[in-house]
Design a protein around this motif. Structure first.
Motif, short mmCIF file in Angstrom:
data_model
loop_
_atom_site.label_atom_id
_atom_site.label_comp_id
_atom_site.label_asym_id
_atom_site.label_seq_id
_atom_site.Cartn_x
_atom_site.Cartn_y
_atom_site.Cartn_z
N ARG A 351 37.88 38.07 62.82
CA ARG A 351 37.48 38.04 63.85
C ARG A 351 36.58 36.67 64.06
NH1 ARG A 351 42.16 40.41 67.83
NH2 ARG A 351 43.52 40.30 67.40
N TRP A 352 35.27 37.41 63.20
CA TRP A 352 34.08 36.99 63.63
C TRP A 352 34.28 35.35 62.17
CZ3 TRP A 352 30.94 37.86 66.64
CH2 TRP A 352 30.22 39.40 67.20
N LEU A 353 34.62 36.03 61.38
CA LEU A 353 34.61 33.95 60.80
C LEU A 353 35.87 33.35 61.29
CD1 LEU A 353 33.99 33.34 58.28
CD2 LEU A 353 35.76 33.86 56.64
N TYR A 354 36.77 33.95 62.09
CA TYR A 354 37.72 32.85 62.85
C TYR A 354 36.70 33.21 63.92
CZ TYR A 354 41.26 34.72 60.62
OH TYR A 354 42.40 35.11 59.82
N LEU A 355 35.69 33.17 64.97
CA LEU A 355 34.71 32.64 65.80
C LEU A 355 33.70 31.60 65.37
CD1 LEU A 355 33.20 32.94 68.72
CD2 LEU A 355 32.46 34.85 67.58
N ILE A 356 33.70 31.69 64.30
CA ILE A 356 32.26 30.50 64.02
C ILE A 356 33.67 29.43 63.34
CG2 ILE A 356 30.70 30.32 61.85
CD1 ILE A 356 29.74 32.68 61.23
N ILE A 357 34.48 29.39 63.22
CA ILE A 357 35.52 28.49 62.44
C ILE A 357 35.68 27.43 63.78
CG2 ILE A 357 37.78 27.61 62.48
CD1 ILE A 357 37.71 29.63 60.35
N ILE A 358 36.49 28.44 65.15
CA ILE A 358 35.74 27.95 66.40
C ILE A 358 34.40 26.94 66.77
CG2 ILE A 358 36.71 28.76 68.70
CD1 ILE A 358 37.94 30.82 67.60
N LEU A 359 33.65 27.62 66.85
CA LEU A 359 32.20 27.66 67.12
C LEU A 359 32.13 25.77 66.26
CD1 LEU A 359 30.03 30.54 67.00
CD2 LEU A 359 31.38 29.23 68.57
N CYS A 360 32.07 25.90 65.43
CA CYS A 360 32.71 24.85 64.19
C CYS A 360 33.58 23.19 64.94
CB CYS A 360 32.71 24.86 63.31
SG CYS A 360 30.98 25.52 62.20
N MET A 361 33.95 23.92 65.67
CA MET A 361 35.19 22.28 65.55
C MET A 361 34.56 22.43 67.33
SD MET A 361 37.42 22.01 63.13
CE MET A 361 38.44 21.36 64.00
N LEU A 362 34.42 23.23 68.48
CA LEU A 362 33.92 22.89 69.55
C LEU A 362 32.37 21.69 69.46
CD1 LEU A 362 34.66 25.94 71.65
CD2 LEU A 362 35.81 23.74 71.79
N ALA A 363 31.41 22.79 68.56
CA ALA A 363 30.30 22.01 68.69
C ALA A 363 30.43 20.20 68.06
CB ALA A 363 28.63 22.09 67.56
N ALA A 364 31.49 20.11 66.73
CA ALA A 364 31.56 18.95 66.57
C ALA A 364 32.57 17.89 67.04
CB ALA A 364 32.79 18.93 65.10
N LEU A 365 33.05 18.51 68.24
CA LEU A 365 34.31 17.83 69.54
C LEU A 365 32.89 17.42 70.35
CD1 LEU A 365 36.55 16.96 70.84
CD2 LEU A 365 37.39 18.99 71.91
N TRP A 366 32.38 18.17 70.75
CA TRP A 366 31.21 17.13 71.82
C TRP A 366 30.10 16.66 71.44
CZ3 TRP A 366 30.23 18.89 76.67
CH2 TRP A 366 29.36 18.72 77.33
N LEU A 367 29.77 17.05 70.23
CA LEU A 367 29.11 15.34 69.03
C LEU A 367 29.96 14.42 69.57
CD1 LEU A 367 27.55 17.38 66.50
CD2 LEU A 367 26.01 16.81 69.41
N TYR A 368 30.73 14.17 69.21
CA TYR A 368 31.63 13.06 69.31
C TYR A 368 32.71 12.68 70.27
CZ TYR A 368 35.16 9.55 67.26
OH TYR A 368 35.91 8.83 66.47
#
Length: 942
Positions: A351-368
């Motif tokens: 689930r640590w890997l899943y957490l990093i995936i979620i972090l990437c998607m949230l940061a990408a969404l915020w920047l966009y």
């Protein structure tokens, strides 16, 4: 083996590393600023210095892992640190190295305090007399700067792995290294904020370095109790038993030791890493490299964006750096909390890997999503300042700063916090597969730093201008690219974790990329480059967003429509050219700040034009020069009017132009109607044979590297409160300029009257006159600037400053005469009537100001950005009214003007008449009366 005071030891280590974080960022910010004087203020130089510093951090971390800390399963005797290889010896030895590094860094700070003049003199000696060798000299200076930075940066980089290893041994806490990282980031954030807004404005550079050195000593003192409370086991006792007792005392926290490590005598037995362990470590290295690359890219991109909309001053860099460090510290703290849950089994390893995936998607969404309201930043700044002043009753300066702090925090904090969680998450994920905590910390820290270096060099080597040539904005492209890279990386991790197959991940990524690119909103160049920070807009409640936009992109006086002709994000700044045909004006802006306003058609009136100032800056020093101006240096090209006026003189054999921004050179074509000798400048741009040559270099670096003298040096670099320009208004810069002048040469300095108060103005003039005692101050009517003309004569007023006969002859040159006549100047006496202060009256004016300080490199006038925030680009009435031409005595008159051939009384009468015609300055009648009095004396003597 250990005294069980783990909690106290841990607190002291955290406090020590917190203080070290404050000092380290203070050193970095100040050293970067200081070394820019010798390698340049261009973004390439800044990025190179930053990359060198980060490379030192990386080398320090790798050295600690390779030479100081034994690997898992490796006998401690193989470590070069301690041959006794007991864990307690190892911990004490590492702490002693950390203590030594703190003392060493403090000593470096104090060495700088007492020996910085000698260090700078050493750097200053690396110079050349040939323009073709400037790049070679630059490379040598960068190499020497590397030698100054690498060693202290390496000591700083060793600290995290060393202390991380010690904390794991002392406390048995798996998350100690992550918490240590968090404490250091928090200290760095406080250090960045304190350095930019407290230390430098109040203490100056040298005293700020001393303060940081004292903090390093305080950090060293704080580590003392830890060393004092670590004791060896009693003689004859079994190390394994004692270690087990220590482990049992912290049983909830020491699972990794109990599960993976057994102590037998003086050797450790650890299970070898499996293939899955190596895969997890490789994936963690990729994650931290990517986070470093994206984090630093975003730092550079947002710094450029905020320079454009916040104003090109030190606040933009300080706000971005502080926000980044606070966000990274917050992200580390959140990661530690998740890690604590993981140790109790609430989160599985996968689930640590899943957490990093979620972090990437949230940061990408915020920047966009940010891209869709990015164009409204000027309106948000105005609305925020209006609310804070009207509702909260804050003063203008407080509202100015607080609005920018809130906006930068709102934009940066969330995505950078998410990126800040990557490193601790990767650290925990890797440690769950490998006991070698210190080496993992070193490797992850080094790879994360390498990612940051790559981001630094990519931006510094010109990626943004290259992207801007493809589309309108390189800033927008990099923001979109950062967002899409985060999405692509998340899909890559999904494929690695088995959530989705590789082919579907590629298809999904391509679909998202195409959709995102097509949906990107239009970059509003006119709105973002309007220069909201430099405009004074009435805070009316009726002003809506649409009316605000019309106000910024139109002309308030004539309601004319502003047309954006040129927008280019250069390597160092954003350059724009706009025109208002109804007002017959075309103007040049740098990061939203007006640089020049010229008439579109010379046959029509253009009341807001400042062409006269640019013409005078080129013509006046050549007219007044006591020697033949064969070699002239111009610092800052601007619109090209000044360089074109310099080339009017046939005495000029070579004109060197030092301009750091290539984008401003490309804008010259828009001003060809106002620029004399444009063809010569165009040939210079094309590297064709001509009297002019253009070097992409800032003025101070050019003078420092090129050991060549000039008869005339003209400086029109920019306002003293701009980032990178303040160093061109210091005692040391003008002393360097004087060294590059020939005997009886002349230096002409452009100085604005707006965005500055009387105290700061007097401080700059006082500094200038300290270097050039024989200084004349010229102020033309309607102008918002003055010209300081300094004569390089050895003795004060040793002979007349102005050879009137020679100046008259030059004035009659057809090109010069026509150029000045177009500006309404028909006689030489009209130019001389602009003299507001002579050397004597300028000294009297400066003596009337209470403060007697001067601008030096170590203690710049940091009040100027404050004045810009409080009064904007308006001219202070107090300053303007203080510029009164003082009565000239007969003695001083003879000192200023060489004997005129023919009827001197007629010359003085004409000069008196031109003073009276200077109706914009009613007080000039006092000077005219003094001249008339002198005329009567001459008549009576006849």
């Amino acid at each position: 083996m250990f005294i069980t005071t783990k909690l106290v030891q841990q607190k002291f280590i955290f406090i020590s590393f917190f203080f070290a974080g404050i000092s380290a960022i203070t050193y970095q910010v100040i050293w970067q600023r200081v070394l820019q004087r010798f390698v340049g203020t261009a973004i390439t130089s800044v990025c190179l210095i930053t990359a060198i510093f980060m490379a030192g951090l990386c080398l320090g971390a790798l050295f600690a892992a390779a030479k100081l800390i034994p690997a898992a399963g490796e006998s401690d005797s193989k470590s070069s640190l301690n041959k006794e290889f007991q864990p307690v010896h190892l911990v004490k030895g590492l702490l002693r190295i950390y203590l030594f590094s703190l003392v060493f860094l403090a000593a470096l700070g104090f060495i700088y305090v007492f020996c910085h003049h000698e260090i700078f003199a050493c750097l200053q000696k690396i110079q050349t007399s040939s323009l073709s060798l400037l790049n070679f000299v630059f490379a040598l200076r960068v190499l020497l700067a590397s030698s100054f930075l690498l060693l202290p940066a390496s000591f700083i980089g060793m600290s995290l792995p060393i202390l991380g290893h010690c904390l794991v041994h002392l406390t048995g806490n798996n998350n100690a290294a992550a918490r240590l990282y968090q404490a250091n980031l928090l200290g760095s954030a406080i250090g960045a904020l304190g350095t930019c807004f407290v230390l430098l404005p109040n203490l100056g550079i040298t005293n700020s370095i001393a303060a940081a050195a004292i903090l390093y000593l305080l950090a060293a003192v704080t580590i003392g109790p830890v060393l004092a409370t670590i004791k060896l086991a009693p003689a004859g006792s079994a190390p394994a038993a004692n270690y087990a007792v220590a482990a049992q005392a912290s049983a909830p926290e020491i699972e990794i030791f109990a599960g993976q490590t057994a102590i037998s005598g003086f050797e450790r037995e650890t299970s070898l890493p499996t293939k899955n362990d190596r895969t997890a470590q490789q994936l963690s290295l990729i994650i931290v490299f990517f986070s470093g690359l994206v984090s630093f890219t975003l730092q550079m991109v947002f710094t450029r964006l905020f320079m454009l909309v916040f104003g090109s001053c030190s606040y933009a860099y300080a706000l971005v750096l502080t926000n980044q460090l606070i966000a990274l510290a917050t992200g580390a703290s959140l990661s530690v909390r998740f890690s604590d849950k993981s140790n109790t089994g609430k989160l599985s390893e996968k689930r640590w890997l899943y957490l990093i995936i979620i972090l990437c998607m949230l940061a990408a969404l915020w920047l966009y999503v940010f891209l869709f309201w990015l164009n409204d930043l000027p309106w948000l700044i105005f609305a925020g300042q209006r609310f804070l002043t009207a509702s909260l009753k804050l003063n203008t300066y407080q509202a100015f700063i607080l609005t920018r702090v809130i906006i930068s925090f709102s934009v940066l904090f969330f995505p950078l916090t998410l990126l800040g969680m990557f490193f601790p998450c990767a650290l925990v994920h890797t440690r769950r597969n490998q006991e070698d905590t210190a080496r993992v910390v070193s490797q992850l820290f080094a790879v994360n730093t390498i990612g940051a270096i790559c981001g630094c060099l990519i931006i510094g080597l010109g990626l943004m201008p290259a992207l801007a040539s493809i589309s309108t904005s390189g800033i927008q492209i990099l923001l979109v690219a950062s967002s899409l890279c985060l999405v692509a990386f998340a899909l890559y991790l999904c494929a690695q974790s088995g959530l989705i197959k590789l082919v579907p991940a590629i298809c999904a990524g391509l679909t998202i990329i195409v959709t995102a690119i097509v949906s990107v909103p239009r970059w509003d160049s006119a709105m973002l480059s309007s220069g909201i920070s430099f405009l004074t807009i009435p805070s009316s409640d009726r002003l809506t967003k649409e009316s605000f936009r019309r106000l910024l992109t139109g002309n308030r006086q004539t309601n004319g429509t502003q047309e954006l002709l040129y927008y280019q994000e250069g390597l160092n700044s954003t350059i724009t050219v706009s025109q208002i045909p109804k007002s017959n004006i075309i103007f040049l802006k740098t990061n939203g700040k007006m640089e020049a306003a010229l008439p579109l058609n010379d046959n029509r009136a253009a009341p807001t034009s400042d062409r006269l100032t640019h013409v005078l800056l080129g013509e006046l020093p050549l007219l007044l020069s006591g020697v033949k101006p064969e070699n002239v240096l111009l610092i800052g090209e601007g619109s090209g009017v000044t360089s074109g006026s310099v080339l009017n003189s046939q005495e000029v054999q070579h004109l060197n132009i030092a301009e750091p921004e290539e984008a401003i050179l490309r804008a010259l074509a828009f001003f060809r109607n106002s620029v004399n000798n444009y063809d010569e400048l165009a040939n210079a741009l094309a590297a064709s044979p001509t009297r002019a040559s253009i070097t992409l270099c800032d003025g101070r670096n050019f003078l420092s590297m090129l050991n060549k003298t000039h008869q005339v040096i003209i400086a029109q670099a920019g306002e003293p409160w701009l980032e990178g320009v303040a160093d061109l208004y210091t005692l040391e810069f003008w002393q360097l300029a004087r060294q590059r002048l020939t005997a009886d040469g002349l230096f002409c300095q452009w100085l604005p009257l707006y965005g500055i108060d009387r105290s700061s103005f007097a401080r700059i003039c006082r500094t200038f006159q300290c270097v050039f005692p024989n200084t004349l101050l010229f102020h033309s009517r309607y102008a918002g600037e003055v010209l300081l003309v300094g004569f390089n004569s050895k003795d004060k007023l040793s002979r007349p400053l102005i050879n009137v006969a020679q100046a008259m002859k030059r004035f009659q040159t057809p090109l010069i005469h026509q150029d000045l006549k177009d500006q309404g100047i028909n006689r030489l006496t009209e130019l001389l009537a602009m003299i507001t202060f002579t050397p004597k009256t300028l000294s009297q004016y400066l003596a009337s100001n209470r403060q007697d300080t001067i601008n030096v490199d170590d203690q710049l006038d940091f009040s100027q950005p404050t004045l810009l925030a409080s009064q904007g680009m308006l001219i202070s009435p107090e300053l303007y009214n203080s510029l009164k031409p003082a009565p000239f005595s007969a003695e001083e008159l003879y000192c200023c003007y060489e004997s005129v051939k023919g009827d001197k009384s007629a010359f003085i009468a004409q000069l008196a008449q031109d003073y009276l015609l200077n109706t914009e300055q009613p007080q000039s009648s006092f000077t005219a009366q003094a001249l008339i009095k002198e005329l009567r004396k001459l008549d009576s003597n006849k």
